[in-house]
Write a protein that holds these residues in place. Structure first.
Motif, mmCIF file in Angstrom:
data_model
loop_
_atom_site.group_PDB
_atom_site.id
_atom_site.type_symbol
_atom_site.label_atom_id
_atom_site.label_comp_id
_atom_site.label_asym_id
_atom_site.label_seq_id
_atom_site.Cartn_x
_atom_site.Cartn_y
_atom_site.Cartn_z
ATOM 1 N N LYS A 98 37.922 33.704 29.185
ATOM 2 C CA LYS A 98 38.087 33.540 30.471
ATOM 3 C C LYS A 98 39.428 32.695 30.870
ATOM 4 C CE LYS A 98 33.328 34.303 32.070
ATOM 5 N NZ LYS A 98 32.030 33.718 32.634
ATOM 6 N N LYS A 99 39.496 31.809 29.724
ATOM 7 C CA LYS A 99 40.613 30.882 29.893
ATOM 8 C C LYS A 99 41.990 31.740 30.232
ATOM 9 C CE LYS A 99 39.029 26.925 27.629
ATOM 10 N NZ LYS A 99 38.840 26.077 26.412
ATOM 11 N N GLU A 100 41.889 32.842 29.567
ATOM 12 C CA GLU A 100 43.384 33.681 29.539
ATOM 13 C C GLU A 100 43.808 34.140 30.950
ATOM 14 O OE1 GLU A 100 44.348 36.601 26.320
ATOM 15 O OE2 GLU A 100 42.306 35.911 25.305
ATOM 16 N N ILE A 101 42.832 34.142 31.985
ATOM 17 C CA ILE A 101 43.228 34.673 33.211
ATOM 18 C C ILE A 101 42.922 33.616 34.104
ATOM 19 C CG2 ILE A 101 42.305 37.065 32.863
ATOM 20 C CD1 ILE A 101 39.811 36.292 34.640
ATOM 21 N N SER A 102 42.491 32.102 33.764
ATOM 22 C CA SER A 102 42.523 31.353 34.930
ATOM 23 C C SER A 102 44.045 30.688 34.980
ATOM 24 C CB SER A 102 41.622 30.128 34.200
ATOM 25 O OG SER A 102 41.991 29.735 32.930
ATOM 26 N N LEU A 103 44.066 30.486 36.080
ATOM 27 C CA LEU A 103 45.473 30.155 36.776
ATOM 28 C C LEU A 103 45.511 28.475 36.871
ATOM 29 C CD1 LEU A 103 46.031 32.823 39.249
ATOM 30 C CD2 LEU A 103 46.961 32.941 36.927
ATOM 31 N N GLY A 114 27.863 44.297 28.835
ATOM 32 C CA GLY A 114 28.328 42.965 28.756
ATOM 33 C C GLY A 114 29.788 42.807 28.428
ATOM 34 N N GLY A 115 30.553 43.820 28.935
ATOM 35 C CA GLY A 115 31.848 43.986 28.767
ATOM 36 C C GLY A 115 32.626 43.531 29.939
ATOM 37 N N PHE A 116 32.082 43.207 30.906
ATOM 38 C CA PHE A 116 32.845 43.263 32.377
ATOM 39 C C PHE A 116 32.622 41.745 32.871
ATOM 40 C CE2 PHE A 116 31.194 47.615 31.737
ATOM 41 C CZ PHE A 116 32.587 48.330 32.297
ATOM 42 N N ASP A 117 32.286 40.917 32.057
ATOM 43 C CA ASP A 117 32.506 39.528 32.564
ATOM 44 C C ASP A 117 33.718 39.085 32.948
ATOM 45 O OD1 ASP A 117 29.854 39.557 32.440
ATOM 46 O OD2 ASP A 117 29.812 38.260 30.473
ATOM 47 N N ILE A 118 34.685 39.173 32.211
ATOM 48 C CA ILE A 118 35.930 38.822 32.523
ATOM 49 C C ILE A 118 36.460 39.301 33.810
ATOM 50 C CG2 ILE A 118 38.658 38.729 31.567
ATOM 51 C CD1 ILE A 118 36.814 37.181 29.657
ATOM 52 N N PHE A 119 36.198 40.924 33.782
ATOM 53 C CA PHE A 119 36.527 41.424 34.954
ATOM 54 C C PHE A 119 35.990 41.032 36.441
ATOM 55 C CE2 PHE A 119 35.912 45.563 37.769
ATOM 56 C CZ PHE A 119 37.161 45.737 37.772
ATOM 57 N N TYR A 120 34.739 40.591 36.202
ATOM 58 C CA TYR A 120 34.206 40.193 37.561
ATOM 59 C C TYR A 120 34.819 38.792 37.943
ATOM 60 C CZ TYR A 120 30.171 43.032 36.232
ATOM 61 O OH TYR A 120 29.266 44.090 35.882
ATOM 62 N N GLU A 121 35.161 37.872 36.603
ATOM 63 C CA GLU A 121 35.974 36.727 37.131
ATOM 64 C C GLU A 121 37.532 37.031 37.687
ATOM 65 O OE1 GLU A 121 35.501 32.710 36.348
ATOM 66 O OE2 GLU A 121 34.204 34.169 35.730
ATOM 67 N N PHE A 122 37.892 38.161 37.094
ATOM 68 C CA PHE A 122 39.188 38.871 37.816
ATOM 69 C C PHE A 122 39.158 39.012 39.433
ATOM 70 C CE2 PHE A 122 41.600 42.384 38.492
ATOM 71 C CZ PHE A 122 42.932 41.931 38.478
ATOM 72 N N LEU A 123 38.214 39.702 39.421
ATOM 73 C CA LEU A 123 37.805 40.262 40.948
ATOM 74 C C LEU A 123 37.805 39.101 41.867
ATOM 75 C CD1 LEU A 123 35.619 43.500 40.518
ATOM 76 C CD2 LEU A 123 37.969 43.337 40.816
ATOM 77 N N ASP A 124 37.059 38.163 41.273
ATOM 78 C CA ASP A 124 36.496 36.800 42.159
ATOM 79 C C ASP A 124 38.014 36.047 42.271
ATOM 80 O OD1 ASP A 124 34.960 34.770 43.271
ATOM 81 O OD2 ASP A 124 35.362 33.800 41.589
ATOM 82 N N MET A 125 38.755 36.136 41.272
ATOM 83 C CA MET A 125 39.832 35.517 41.265
ATOM 84 C C MET A 125 40.817 35.827 42.576
ATOM 85 S SD MET A 125 42.486 34.577 38.394
ATOM 86 C CE MET A 125 43.435 36.275 38.121
ATOM 87 N N ILE A 126 41.163 37.132 42.270
ATOM 88 C CA ILE A 126 41.987 37.907 43.075
ATOM 89 C C ILE A 126 41.496 38.022 44.700
ATOM 90 C CG2 ILE A 126 43.033 39.459 41.235
ATOM 91 C CD1 ILE A 126 41.522 41.719 42.618
ATOM 92 N N SER A 127 40.136 37.677 44.963
ATOM 93 C CA SER A 127 39.862 37.783 46.229
ATOM 94 C C SER A 127 39.636 36.479 46.901
ATOM 95 C CB SER A 127 38.414 38.690 46.274
ATOM 96 O OG SER A 127 37.620 38.146 45.499
#
Lengths: 354, 313
Positions: free
Chosen positions: A78-83, A105-118
């Protein structure tokens, strides 16, 4: 003499060809953001379609206000996408299809990403592989997060010519062995590639074409120019063939060019007509679909998704054996550019891509 | 009233006409049906082979054409047969139709009903070749619709020949009705105390990542949850890309979902909740029952009741 095209690779890809409208649209979204309207952008393109080139151009145009992050393999942390706090307000994210793993179980980073961009007060300009995009669109309604969607258009014949010629000096490449012995026909038969997804095959149909290019030169020019005209029409026919075969995909066009080039000569008959007879089992087709959708996948990623090392070895052997994929210098498996259209047609037949 | 002499005369005339039929004509009629049969078989085989090389949706579309083509061929042969018949019998044909009517009425009525059923199936299309249907007690993929019967291949690879007349008496359920995708309902049962939200998330991700799934706006993945007294039922409704992979899809979802459930501490319902003793407990329970029998001096049936009531109390 050597083919010095590699030396100029950086320069060529640094210079944007075409895509002016698309750049304008993205710049407009950035300008709108500055006045308080948040419009995240998705740049969508097929394999070798030129999306990275486009986002690089956007980065150049917005150097002072943009931060760019490129994902080159599946993101697992997750750190890789945290700004960080000093991240600029325009965030460019290249290769966002690496943000999910196609497994439970392979979408956790993706959910994090969606949360971040929104949730963040930043504009996100992202690039996606078209097949991953379509898949995520059906599964998660991804398009709702990106009001501006830009599909990178296919290159025109003229743009492909420009892309290839940018790598050489003027007159460096000789078409049809210099046009000394070759007679240009008034009419000629050209192979027109057609992809039939109903049968999963790419076929070529011979089509009679009038050599308008040559006729124009012949009828309107002086005797001295007629010889030049011969070479010009040979050049035109080479690029016409490359354009038809690549369907305007710059990466595929470059590969076809390289395969045909016998530096500094290039002959029309050497421009390949690539058609693959693909016969795969379910698992093999699925892995090929994964490789196409991620653009490049490491063996460990494939094992992780399909859950078996033994099966992965077997599948990869089949795909390599049928010359559909290759292993690049980063140990990632990628679809061969010249096989791309046959692969897509076959996977469309199986409805693994759409 | 019909005069007896005139009936006799007509009968004699009919017999005369039948006797006058040339062997060549008979051979021609038989040959016409034989050629039609062979031709229909060849066309069916060719179209079937072609359809298997096509995309999943293309396969079904090509197979849909097969029964109509077959009927077309047989209609041509039948037309030839009727023309020959008219040439031979002329005005006496009505007598022959009476004969045919009687034959249909007595011995061939089932065959005739099957034939009519075949015509209805071909043109009304309650199901098509390539569909997965339930008819009578059978379920399977329709591989052929003939003049008399429909052939199904069951999941156990048995070929079932169902008479076409079944459509008059039985309800037919077609799982895909001409499409190559088909909805599959997958049920998973988990213990009531399990984290349902986590389980639903896992199940959804398992379904959408399956290599067999087909997802589109018109074919979405639906998840349902139902809490029952002793366990929780999770139901996934999703489309399989190719109906032939129906069971593989279900198995794939089960296998991967349970692997993931295991990692997240989501368990299957425990047997004791359903009042079924677990392995190990069973022998212990039997020993206790025997002890109770001896001490109470009762019959087995009563002691069973006793054990049950003791447990309940």
């Amino acid at each position: 003499m050597e083919d010095n095209s590699n030396k100029t690779d950086e320069m060529v890809f640094g210079e944007i060809i075409g895509m002016r409208d698309e750049i304008g649209e993205i710049q407009e979204a950035i300008a709108d953001f500055e006045v308080g309207k948040k419009l995240n952008v998705a740049i969508i393109a097929g394999l070798f379609g030129g999306k990275t080139t486009l986002i690089k151009e956007i980065e150049k145009l917005n150097l002072s206000r943009a931060t760019k992050i490129t994902f080159s393999e599946i993101v697992r942390n997750k750190k890789e996408i945290s700004l960080s706090g000093d991240t600029k307000r325009v965030v460019l994210l290249d290769n966002c299809h690496f943000l999910y793993v196609r497994k439970p179980g392979g979408f956790d980073i993706f959910y994090e990403f969606l949360d971040m961009i929104s949730s963040q007060n930043r504009i996100f300009i992202t690039t996606w592989n078209i097949y991953s995009w379509k898949y995520l669109k059906e599964v998660f309604e991804l398009e709702k997060y990106f009001p501006v969607q830009i599909v990178v258009p296919a290159f025109s014949e003229e743009h492909l010519k420009q892309l290839i010629f940018n790598r050489y000096e003027e007159g460096e490449i000789i078409f049809n062995n210099g046009g000394e012995s070759d007679e240009e026909p008034v009419a000629y038969i050209t192979e027109y590639p057609i992809e039939l997804s109903a049968i999963g095959k790419k076929i070529s149909i011979p089509i009679l074409k009038i050599n308008i290019h040559y006729l124009k030169k012949y009828l309107l020019s002086e005797k001295k120019e007629k010889k030049e005209g011969k070479e010009k029409t040979a050049e035109h026919r080479v690029f016409e063939r490359i354009h038809l075969e690549s369907k305007g995909n710059p990466g595929v066009a470059l590969r076809i060019w390289k395969l045909a080039l016998d530096y500094p000569h290039i002959k029309l008959e050497d421009v390949g007509n690539f058609s693959y007879d693909i016969e795969l089992e379910q698992e093999e087709a699925f892995v090929l679909n994964l490789i196409l959708s991620y653009q490049g996948l490491k063996k460990s990623d494939i094992v992780d998704i399909i859950g078996s090392m033994l099966k992965t070895d077997e599948v990869l052997f089949q795909l390599l054996n049928q010359e559909l994929v290759f292993e690049d210098e980063n140990d990632s498996f990628r679809v061969r550019p010249e096989a791309l259209h046959s692969v897509i047609t076959y996977l469309e037949k199986l409805r693994l891509v759409w | 009233m019909v005069d007896g002499n005139s009936v006799n005369t007509t009968r004699e005339q009919l017999l005369e006409t039948i006797k006058s039929i040339e062997t060549q004509t008979l051979v021609n009629i038989i040959l016409a049906f034989f050629v039609a049969y062979i031709f229909a078989r060849i066309i069916t085989a060719l179209l079937s082979k072609l359809s298997e090389k096509m995309s999943r949706s293309g396969r079904i579309k090509v197979k849909m054409v097969i029964p109509a083509v077959k009927f077309g061929i047989y209609i041509v042969a039948f037309y030839y047969f009727l023309t020959e018949l008219l040439n031979i019998f002329g005005p006496e044909l009505f007598l022959l139709t009476g004969l045919i009517g009687a034959a249909v009425g007595f011995g061939l009525k089932d065959l005739f009903a099957d034939f009519v059923g075949g015509v209805i199936i071909t043109f009304e299309k309650p199901y098509q070749v390539g569909d997965k249907i339930s008819i009578g007690n059978y379920y399977g993929e329709v591989t052929d619709i003939g003049l008399r019967a429909t052939k199904l291949v069951t999941p156990d690879d048995n070929t079932v020949t169902a008479p076409n007349s079944l459509i008059f008496n039985e309800a037919i359920a077609s799982g895909n009705y001409g499409a190559s995708e088909m909805m599959i309902v997958i049920d998973l049962y988990i213990a009531s105390e399990s984290d349902v939200k986590a389980a639903m998330k896992i199940l959804r991700e398992t379904v959408v990542t399956s290599k067999y799934v087909y997802i589109s706006r018109t074919s979405p993945v639906i998840l349902l949850h139902k809490s029952l007294p002793f366990y929780t039922r999770l139901r996934a409704k999703a489309y399989v890309n190719d109906l032939r992979d129906e069971f593989e899809f279900e198995s794939d979802v089960h296998t991967r979902a349970w692997t993931e459930f295991g990692k997240n501490g989501i368990r299957a319902p425990q047997l004791h909740i359903l009042n079924i003793p677990q392995i190990g407990e069973e022998s212990e329970l039997r020993t206790t029952r025997r002890k109770n029998d001896r001490s109470n001096g009762r019959h087995g049936r009563d002691s069973d009741f006793n054990a049950g009531s003791q447990k309940n109390s």
